[in-house]
Design a protein around this motif. Sequence first.
Motif, mmCIF file in Angstrom:
data_model
loop_
_atom_site.group_PDB
_atom_site.id
_atom_site.type_symbol
_atom_site.label_atom_id
_atom_site.label_comp_id
_atom_site.label_asym_id
_atom_site.label_seq_id
_atom_site.Cartn_x
_atom_site.Cartn_y
_atom_site.Cartn_z
ATOM 1 N N THR B 13 0.814 -1.351 0.102
ATOM 2 C CA THR B 13 0.009 0.097 0.014
ATOM 3 C C THR B 13 0.877 1.215 0.082
ATOM 4 O O THR B 13 2.120 1.122 0.003
ATOM 5 C CB THR B 13 -0.987 -0.176 1.358
ATOM 6 N N GLU B 14 0.301 2.234 -0.131
ATOM 7 C CA GLU B 14 0.994 3.674 -0.130
ATOM 8 C C GLU B 14 0.836 4.532 1.057
ATOM 9 O O GLU B 14 -0.027 4.202 1.748
ATOM 10 C CB GLU B 14 0.488 4.357 -1.261
ATOM 11 N N THR B 15 1.966 5.343 1.512
ATOM 12 C CA THR B 15 1.735 6.079 2.463
ATOM 13 C C THR B 15 0.697 6.846 2.716
ATOM 14 O O THR B 15 0.413 7.438 1.597
ATOM 15 C CB THR B 15 3.182 6.732 2.642
ATOM 16 N N GLY B 16 0.010 6.770 3.737
ATOM 17 C CA GLY B 16 -1.338 7.785 4.146
ATOM 18 C C GLY B 16 -2.477 6.893 3.779
ATOM 19 O O GLY B 16 -3.506 7.577 4.146
ATOM 20 N N THR B 17 -2.510 5.829 3.385
ATOM 21 C CA THR B 17 -3.772 5.089 2.991
ATOM 22 C C THR B 17 -4.091 4.133 4.139
ATOM 23 O O THR B 17 -3.262 3.938 4.945
ATOM 24 C CB THR B 17 -3.581 4.216 1.842
ATOM 25 N N PRO B 18 -5.406 3.991 4.504
ATOM 26 C CA PRO B 18 -5.746 3.349 5.631
ATOM 27 C C PRO B 18 -5.803 1.672 4.997
ATOM 28 O O PRO B 18 -5.919 1.657 3.869
ATOM 29 C CB PRO B 18 -7.516 3.896 5.792
ATOM 30 N N VAL B 19 -5.494 0.981 6.177
ATOM 31 C CA VAL B 19 -5.358 -0.456 5.917
ATOM 32 C C VAL B 19 -5.894 -1.189 7.068
ATOM 33 O O VAL B 19 -5.921 -0.750 8.145
ATOM 34 C CB VAL B 19 -3.655 -0.944 5.806
ATOM 35 N N THR B 20 -6.861 -2.288 6.778
ATOM 36 C CA THR B 20 -7.294 -3.060 7.810
ATOM 37 C C THR B 20 -6.872 -4.617 7.629
ATOM 38 O O THR B 20 -7.142 -4.911 6.507
ATOM 39 C CB THR B 20 -8.789 -3.196 7.804
ATOM 40 N N LEU B 21 -6.432 -4.998 8.748
ATOM 41 C CA LEU B 21 -6.179 -6.473 8.545
ATOM 42 C C LEU B 21 -6.946 -7.498 9.393
ATOM 43 O O LEU B 21 -7.440 -6.851 10.565
ATOM 44 C CB LEU B 21 -4.660 -6.837 9.285
ATOM 45 N N ALA B 81 -1.308 4.705 6.924
ATOM 46 C CA ALA B 81 -0.126 3.778 6.927
ATOM 47 C C ALA B 81 1.225 4.646 6.744
ATOM 48 O O ALA B 81 1.080 5.703 5.976
ATOM 49 C CB ALA B 81 -0.204 2.640 5.889
ATOM 50 N N THR B 82 2.247 4.317 7.366
ATOM 51 C CA THR B 82 3.505 5.002 7.317
ATOM 52 C C THR B 82 4.518 3.814 7.022
ATOM 53 O O THR B 82 4.226 2.624 7.064
ATOM 54 C CB THR B 82 3.898 5.578 8.491
ATOM 55 N N SER B 83 5.676 4.232 6.292
ATOM 56 C CA SER B 83 6.748 3.486 6.016
ATOM 57 C C SER B 83 7.269 2.616 7.255
ATOM 58 O O SER B 83 7.672 1.340 7.145
ATOM 59 C CB SER B 83 7.871 3.819 5.289
ATOM 60 N N SER B 84 7.026 3.088 8.436
ATOM 61 C CA SER B 84 7.614 2.437 9.681
ATOM 62 C C SER B 84 6.744 1.261 10.065
ATOM 63 O O SER B 84 7.056 0.562 10.968
ATOM 64 C CB SER B 84 7.720 3.420 10.952
ATOM 65 N N GLN B 85 5.417 1.133 9.564
ATOM 66 C CA GLN B 85 4.539 0.216 9.709
ATOM 67 C C GLN B 85 4.589 -0.900 8.791
ATOM 68 O O GLN B 85 3.972 -1.988 8.929
ATOM 69 C CB GLN B 85 3.240 0.810 9.787
ATOM 70 N N THR B 86 5.544 -1.006 8.047
ATOM 71 C CA THR B 86 6.070 -1.967 7.021
ATOM 72 C C THR B 86 6.672 -3.279 8.117
ATOM 73 O O THR B 86 7.632 -3.012 8.823
ATOM 74 C CB THR B 86 7.184 -1.825 5.902
ATOM 75 N N SER B 87 5.959 -4.274 8.171
ATOM 76 C CA SER B 87 6.093 -5.280 9.070
ATOM 77 C C SER B 87 5.571 -6.681 8.636
ATOM 78 O O SER B 87 4.482 -6.525 7.646
ATOM 79 C CB SER B 87 5.763 -4.807 10.468
#
Lengths: 113, 121
Positions: B13-21, B81-87
């Motif tokens: 996903t791109e930075t700034g977009t909402p994501v739901t898992l 989402a931010t890049s630091s949330q890549t995990s």
Amino acid sequence: AQSVTQLGSHVSVSEGALVLLRCNYSSSVPPYLFWYVQYPNQGLQLLLKYTSAATLVKGINGFEAEFKKSETSFHLTKPSAHMSDAAEYFCAVVHYNNNDMRFGAGTRLTVKP
Amino acid sequence: DAGITQSPRHKVTETGTPVTLRCHQTENHRYMYWYRQDPGHGLRLIHYSYGVKDTDKGEVSDGYSVSRSKTEDFLLTLESATSSQTSVYFCAIRTRAPIDASGRSSYNEQFFGPGTRLTVL
């Protein structure tokens, strides 16, 4: 808060050799301790757990761990390494009355033929 | 296998977009957890739930929210989402342990799902 330290981010042993993965914990109250294993691209699988019964705990795949209160340790051992033991291993600690389980940084075990 | 599934398994996903898992369990366990796994850090608790609509923060909750409207589903949302949330994100469940003879509750182990690999560009 409780915490665990795993000594050695990488351990390499020969097939058939002793496996020793170290875990030291910090806790102000009696802890519950766990060892988990993670194979590539998979979730974590429980190897064994200490919940204040016997201090020597036997787990799956021939692994065992001994709870030593005086040393605040819970090291994981296996007498003879097998190629299939290559994986990442995590030690974890939690108190009985909370949900905040803390994991160590992990130890990657490599087994050489 | 404790009947835990996670979706999606992979997401970019791109930075700034909402994501739901989503974490789904089939065995009506009370306790559910969300962790993130990063090299050198092991697993760190984000949020957990001890029942429908009952949730609490973990060690690294900033930037994340959760919801549990049904016993079987525990949702983790990254509002922006931010890049630091890549995990890699893992869901876990835990069964409630019985009370022992001393009156103390033991602690059953947690069972983990297969994980979701999230990349934030």
